[in-house]
Design an enzyme around this catalytic site. Structure first.
Site, PDB file in Angstrom:
ATOM      1  N   THR A   1      28.785  81.489  34.565  1.00 46.31           N
ATOM      2  CA  THR A   1      28.375  80.600  33.468  1.00 46.31           C
ATOM      3  C   THR A   1      29.088  79.256  33.547  1.00 46.31           C
ATOM      4  O   THR A   1      30.202  79.164  34.086  1.00 46.31           O
ATOM      5  CB  THR A   1      28.708  81.279  32.114  1.00 46.31           C
ATOM      6  N   ASP A   2      28.471  78.240  32.952  1.00 51.31           N
ATOM      7  CA  ASP A   2      29.137  76.928  32.900  1.00 51.31           C
ATOM      8  C   ASP A   2      30.351  76.953  31.970  1.00 51.31           C
ATOM      9  O   ASP A   2      31.175  76.034  32.001  1.00 51.31           O
ATOM     10  CB  ASP A   2      28.153  75.822  32.471  1.00 51.31           C
ATOM     11  N   GLU A   3      30.468  78.017  31.156  1.00 47.34           N
ATOM     12  CA  GLU A   3      31.593  78.067  30.211  1.00 47.34           C
ATOM     13  C   GLU A   3      32.930  78.236  30.930  1.00 47.34           C
ATOM     14  O   GLU A   3      33.986  78.053  30.322  1.00 47.34           O
ATOM     15  CB  GLU A   3      31.358  79.163  29.162  1.00 47.34           C
TER      16      GLU A   3
ATOM     17  N   LYS B   1      34.731  85.794  32.060  1.00 53.67           N
ATOM     18  CA  LYS B   1      33.732  85.424  33.073  1.00 53.67           C
ATOM     19  C   LYS B   1      34.394  84.647  34.216  1.00 53.67           C
ATOM     20  O   LYS B   1      34.026  84.804  35.383  1.00 53.67           O
ATOM     21  CB  LYS B   1      32.611  84.580  32.444  1.00 53.67           C
TER      22      LYS B   1
ATOM     23  N   TYR C   1      35.514  85.334  26.009  1.00 47.35           N
ATOM     24  CA  TYR C   1      34.317  85.518  26.849  1.00 47.35           C
ATOM     25  C   TYR C   1      34.411  84.686  28.122  1.00 47.35           C
ATOM     26  O   TYR C   1      34.286  85.205  29.227  1.00 47.35           O
ATOM     27  CB  TYR C   1      33.046  85.134  26.061  1.00 47.35           C
TER      28      TYR C   1
END
Ligand code: NAD
Ligand code: TYD
Length: 341
Positions: A125-127, A154, A150
């Site tokens: 994810t870009d997070e 990830k 989260y």
């Protein structure tokens, strides 16, 4: 080719399984999913009679089970999506995020190495990049600065996948995508939650000042990028995926209200999410240049179609939001699969 999709009963996974069966009908798709609250077999009801899709219920943390599935189905490649995926839940209860996202990924990587899997696609994810200021966009070389439990979990899984490439020679490709929207998204994430609340005339909770920015991508555009990355991505590389559709949350909430014909008086500004990332924006130049990917959906058209789908499929979201129904459905579905032999 035999593909293992993990998390294939979730939002992106179910859209991906459907795309794979349509675009690569000669492949067998083995869908390994634990059916948590976010995973629903009903998301794939249209593939019920499709023998090219095999569902196996299980936990990616279960080392023996994962190895057995890989051996029994002679898995050639893995597309790893199974995860705990909601930031708010990770703030309320982080442990399962570490368990599934970190330990589960490590177990899958190890099983893939032992099985001799030819490619492992890590859906990240870009997070992982954390939060941006008002300008700029994440590139694949931006520093990794995750903020939430989260995104930290990830980031760990993303780095584990790259470590299994560098240390053990496993063929790994990592993708980092921005926020997805589309059909079959569990109504806890911004867009479906707001549609469901608006339809019930319930307040629409907007965190903070509503000016946080996300870079939205239609789930089918994400899934097409994943197939390209699986087939054409270079081993050990990371590919950012994003649709160039930056919007403030409040703009989206107002657009949804307009689409369903409800008043803006339903909007409630509520206490901000702790550690709330201000802005995400993706630079997708690499995947565009190397793999020839471009998104097919514009945000306004995609949002209108998505909202229409939730309005037309109220039975779907009422059922997936009811655990009792999910357990019942699972029993029925498995009984049918066993009966078919
Ligand atoms: P989701 O929550 O809708 O689905 C997750 C799926 O994983 C569910 O079917 C669930 O049952 C399954 N699962 C959870 N724990 C499991 C376990 N221990 N063993 C086996 N299966 C398990 O998530 P999503 O939105 O479809 O996201 C899929 C993947 O894409 C995740 O890895 C997520 O981090 C990533 N991602 C999501 C977005 C987004 O906007 N939704 C954006 C970028 C990346
Ligand atoms: P979300 O869909 O949870 O995705 P993520 O946190 O992974 O980006 O949230 C998208 C944005 O919407 C995020 O800035 C938080 C905000 N938000 C609200 O304002 N209200 C809500 O009820 C939810 C679920 C999210």
């Amino acid at each position: 080719m035999n593909i293992l999709v993990t998390g294939g009963c979730g939002f992106i996974g179910s859209n991906l399984v459907r795309l794979l069966r349509r675009e690569r009908p000669e492949w067998k798709v083995v869908n390994l999913d634990a059916l948590t609250y976010a995973g629903n077999l009903e998301n794939l009801i249209d593939l019920e009679a499709d023998r090219g899709h095999v569902f196996v219920r299980g936990d990616i943390c279960d080392r023996e089970f994962v190895g057995k599935v890989m051996r029994e189905h002679a898995i050639d490649a893995v597309m790893h999506l199974a995860a705990e995926s909601h930031v708010d839940r990770s703030i309320l209860g982080p442990e399962v995020f570490v368990q599934t996202n970190v330990l589960g990924t490590q177990r899958l990587l190890e099983a893939s190495r032992q099985q001799g899997v030819k490619r492992f696609l890590m859906v990240s994810t870009d997070e992982v990049y954390g939060s941006l200021g008002p300008t700029g966009a994440f590139t694949e070389t931006s520093p990794l600065q995750p903020s939430s439990p989260y995104s930290a979990s990830k980031t760990s899984s993303d780095l584990l996948a790259l470590a299994w490439h560098h240390t053990f020679g496993l063929d790994v490709v990592v993708t980092r995508c921005s926020n997805n929207y589309g059909r079959y998204q569990f109504p806890e994430k911004l867009i479906p939650l707001m549609v469901v609340n608006a339809l019930h005339d319930k307040p629409l909770p907007v965190y903070g000042d509503g000016a946080n920015v996300r870079d939205w991508l239609h789930v089918e555009d994400h899934c097409r990028a994943l197939l390209l990355a699986l087939e054409k991505g270079r081993a050990g590389e990371v590919y950012n995926i994003g649709g160039g559709a930056e919007r403030k949350n409040i703009e989206i909430v107002k657009a949804i209200l307009a689409l369903v014909g409800k008043p803006e008086s339903l909007i409630r500004y509520v206490k901000d999410r702790p550690g709330h990332d201000r802005r995400y924006a993706i630079d997708p130049s690499k995947i565009k240049a190397e793999l020839g990917w471009t998104p097919a959906h514009t945000f306004e058209q995609g949002l209108a179609e998505t909202v229409r789908w939730y309005v037309d499929n109220q039975d779907w979201w009422k059922r997936v939001m009811s655990g009792a129904y999910r357990d019942y459905f699972d029993t029925q579905y498995r009984a049918r699969l066993q009966a078919e032999g």
